[in-house]
Write a protein that holds these residues in place. Structure first.
Motif, short mmCIF file in Angstrom:
data_model
loop_
_atom_site.label_atom_id
_atom_site.label_comp_id
_atom_site.label_asym_id
_atom_site.label_seq_id
_atom_site.Cartn_x
_atom_site.Cartn_y
_atom_site.Cartn_z
N THR A 82 12.41 -7.88 122.80
CA THR A 82 11.65 -6.62 122.08
C THR A 82 10.93 -6.01 123.23
O THR A 82 11.38 -4.21 123.90
CB THR A 82 10.33 -6.39 121.40
N PHE A 110 13.44 -4.15 125.16
CA PHE A 110 14.56 -4.16 124.80
C PHE A 110 13.68 -2.28 124.58
O PHE A 110 14.26 -1.53 124.95
CB PHE A 110 14.60 -4.28 122.76
N PHE A 149 19.07 -5.37 121.10
CA PHE A 149 18.95 -5.37 119.60
C PHE A 149 19.62 -6.20 118.58
O PHE A 149 19.33 -7.36 117.82
CB PHE A 149 18.86 -3.89 118.67
N TYR A 174 20.00 3.08 122.18
CA TYR A 174 21.03 2.34 122.28
C TYR A 174 22.38 2.32 123.09
O TYR A 174 23.07 2.65 122.52
CB TYR A 174 21.65 2.36 120.82
N TYR A 203 7.98 -6.94 116.65
CA TYR A 203 7.42 -5.96 117.46
C TYR A 203 7.37 -6.56 118.93
O TYR A 203 7.00 -5.68 120.05
CB TYR A 203 7.25 -4.74 116.97
N GLU A 258 8.89 4.14 119.87
CA GLU A 258 9.28 4.46 117.99
C GLU A 258 8.15 4.35 117.56
O GLU A 258 7.41 3.91 117.21
CB GLU A 258 10.60 3.29 117.90
N SER A 312 8.15 2.78 113.38
CA SER A 312 8.93 2.05 112.45
C SER A 312 8.02 1.82 111.01
O SER A 312 7.33 1.41 110.89
CB SER A 312 9.36 0.67 112.93
N TYR A 335 11.22 -12.05 113.96
CA TYR A 335 11.90 -10.95 113.38
C TYR A 335 12.47 -10.97 111.89
O TYR A 335 13.88 -11.34 112.40
CB TYR A 335 12.98 -9.95 114.39
N ASN A 352 12.93 4.47 110.81
CA ASN A 352 12.65 5.32 112.17
C ASN A 352 11.86 7.14 111.69
O ASN A 352 11.64 7.25 113.06
CB ASN A 352 14.13 5.46 113.19
N SER A 386 16.67 -0.80 107.35
CA SER A 386 15.30 0.09 107.23
C SER A 386 15.63 0.94 108.59
O SER A 386 14.13 1.30 109.34
CB SER A 386 14.22 -0.85 107.68
N MET A 427 5.91 1.55 118.77
CA MET A 427 6.52 1.55 120.46
C MET A 427 5.61 1.97 121.25
O MET A 427 6.33 2.89 121.25
CB MET A 427 7.43 0.39 120.24
C1 AVJ Z 1 16.87 -0.16 113.89
C2 AVJ Z 1 14.98 0.97 113.45
C3 AVJ Z 1 15.60 -0.96 112.03
O1 AVJ Z 1 12.61 -0.46 113.89
O2 AVJ Z 1 12.91 -2.28 113.38
C4 AVJ Z 1 13.21 -3.00 115.97
C5 AVJ Z 1 14.99 -0.58 115.88
N1 AVJ Z 1 12.40 -1.82 116.49
N2 AVJ Z 1 12.44 -3.49 117.36
C6 AVJ Z 1 13.44 -1.02 113.61
C7 AVJ Z 1 13.27 -2.19 116.50
C8 AVJ Z 1 12.09 -2.80 117.41
C9 AVJ Z 1 14.19 -1.76 114.24
N3 AVJ Z 1 15.44 -0.57 114.08
#
Ligand code: AVJ
Length: 312
Positions: A205, A208, A40, A32, A198, A272, A274, A49, A159, A155, A244
């Motif tokens: 994404t 990102f 994002f 971020y 995702y 990441e 989720s 999404y 993480n 959500s 991810m």
């Molecule tokens: C912000 C952590 C809730 O996990 O869905 C979105 C971040 N990563 N697409 C998630 C995210 C890839 C998002 N959060």
């Protein structure tokens, strides 16, 4: 534009440790920066999404079910305050809220949010609080005495590894005068739906995900070629999470400051997690932390949940 390299020692140190680990890992908090935050925001309106728009629709439809738990002059404490759309749904419907406390790690961001909300709700006391969600938060004096209602949407809890998530829930439970927590969590569903959320068709994404490498180049003295890494979203059924990854397309060496990190073809950087929940797994996480579910609100497709947790 400022193209000067400003090394962030904390980022350099943590990134290097993560890239020296086996398997390689980078913490999602590094996504971020300015570009990452903008990407994002773009993700939240992608057709694939669903979480953001679904959570918004649940809040709009069911905010009346939250109202009974918000006592007169309550302080609404929002963790990781993002765009204020979700906050406004609560503030518009919950007349009892007397103070709004946005908590975020970025002071610049906080100042902007506070000003915006202040302008729209002149009778509301707005008390921005800069701090890390994962550390102990010092709630400002103005909050004490007011019944505190936590708001943790998006959500973001997902993480965290389950033990970290439980620890955070326990810390919120220990806030003085805590009256409840409104928690947004994504739910387990068809892995195809999850993976496409995702790994979107437009590649937002993917951009990102790769942006963390761009950031390491700029702020940690690295020389990644971001396009030499593939974006991958994987459903891990054992841990009920989307992961991810950035997967190296070839054997390659990357410099991080004065150090070198080697990648094998196909080797990934895990960027990441989720986590996705069911009502049962959410309950199993909340209960040992001192919470019980008072309301469990979901959309008609059961994609996402907004839960009201009360101290047990
Ligand atoms: C912000 C952590 C809730 O996990 O869905 C979105 C971040 N990563 N697409 C998630 C995210 C890839 C998002 N959060």
């Amino acid at each position: 534009m400022d193209t000067m390299t400003v090394i962030d020692p904390q980022l350099h140190k943590e990134a290097l440790a993560g890239l020296r680990a086996e398997p390689k890992v980078l913490h999602p908090k590094w996504f971020y920066d300015e570009r990452g935050s903008a990407l994002f925001e773009q993700i939240t309106v992608l057709p694939e999404y669903y979480p953001t728009r679904t959570e918004l629709s649940i809040l709009r439809e069911h905010v009346g079910r939250i109202a009974p738990y918000v006592e007169e002059d309550a302080a609404l404490i929002e963790l990781g305050s993002g765009a204020s759309t979700k906050t406004r749904i609560l503030l518009d419907a919950l007349d009892a809220v007397g103070a709004y406390v946005p908590v975020d790690i970025s002071e610049t961001f906080l100042r902007a949010v506070a000003q915006e909300i202040d302008r729209s709700y002149p009778d509301l006391e707005v008390i921005p609080l800069a701090g890390d969600l994962l550390q102990d938060l010092d709630l400002p004096d103005a909050v004490s005495g007011r019944p505190a209602v936590g708001f943790f949407p998006g959500s973001t809890l997902g993480n965290l590894e389950p033990p970290e998530a439980r620890a955070l829930l326990r810390r919120i439970r220990q806030w003085p005068d805590i009256a409840g927590l409104v928690l947004g969590t994504d739910l387990v569903k068809d892995p195809r739906v999850l993976v496409s959320a995702y790994d979107d068709a437009q590649g937002v994404t993917a951009a990102f995900n790769r942006n963390v490498l761009v950031r390491l180049n700029r702020e940690a003295g690295a020389d990644f070629e971001p396009d030499s890494f593939m974006h991958e979203a994987r459903w891990n059924p054992d841990k009920a999470r989307i992961e991810m990854h950035l997967v190296s397309r070839s054997d390659q060496d990357v410099r991080i400051g004065s150090e070198t990190v080697s990648f094998r073809e196909g080797e990934s950087i895990h960027t990441e997690n989720s986590h996705k929940y069911t009502r049962a797994t959410l309950e199993a996480m909340a209960e040992p932390s001192g919470w019980r579910i008072a309301e469990f609100m979901t959309d008609s497709d059961g994609l996402f949940a907004v839960t009201v947790l009360l101290p047990d």
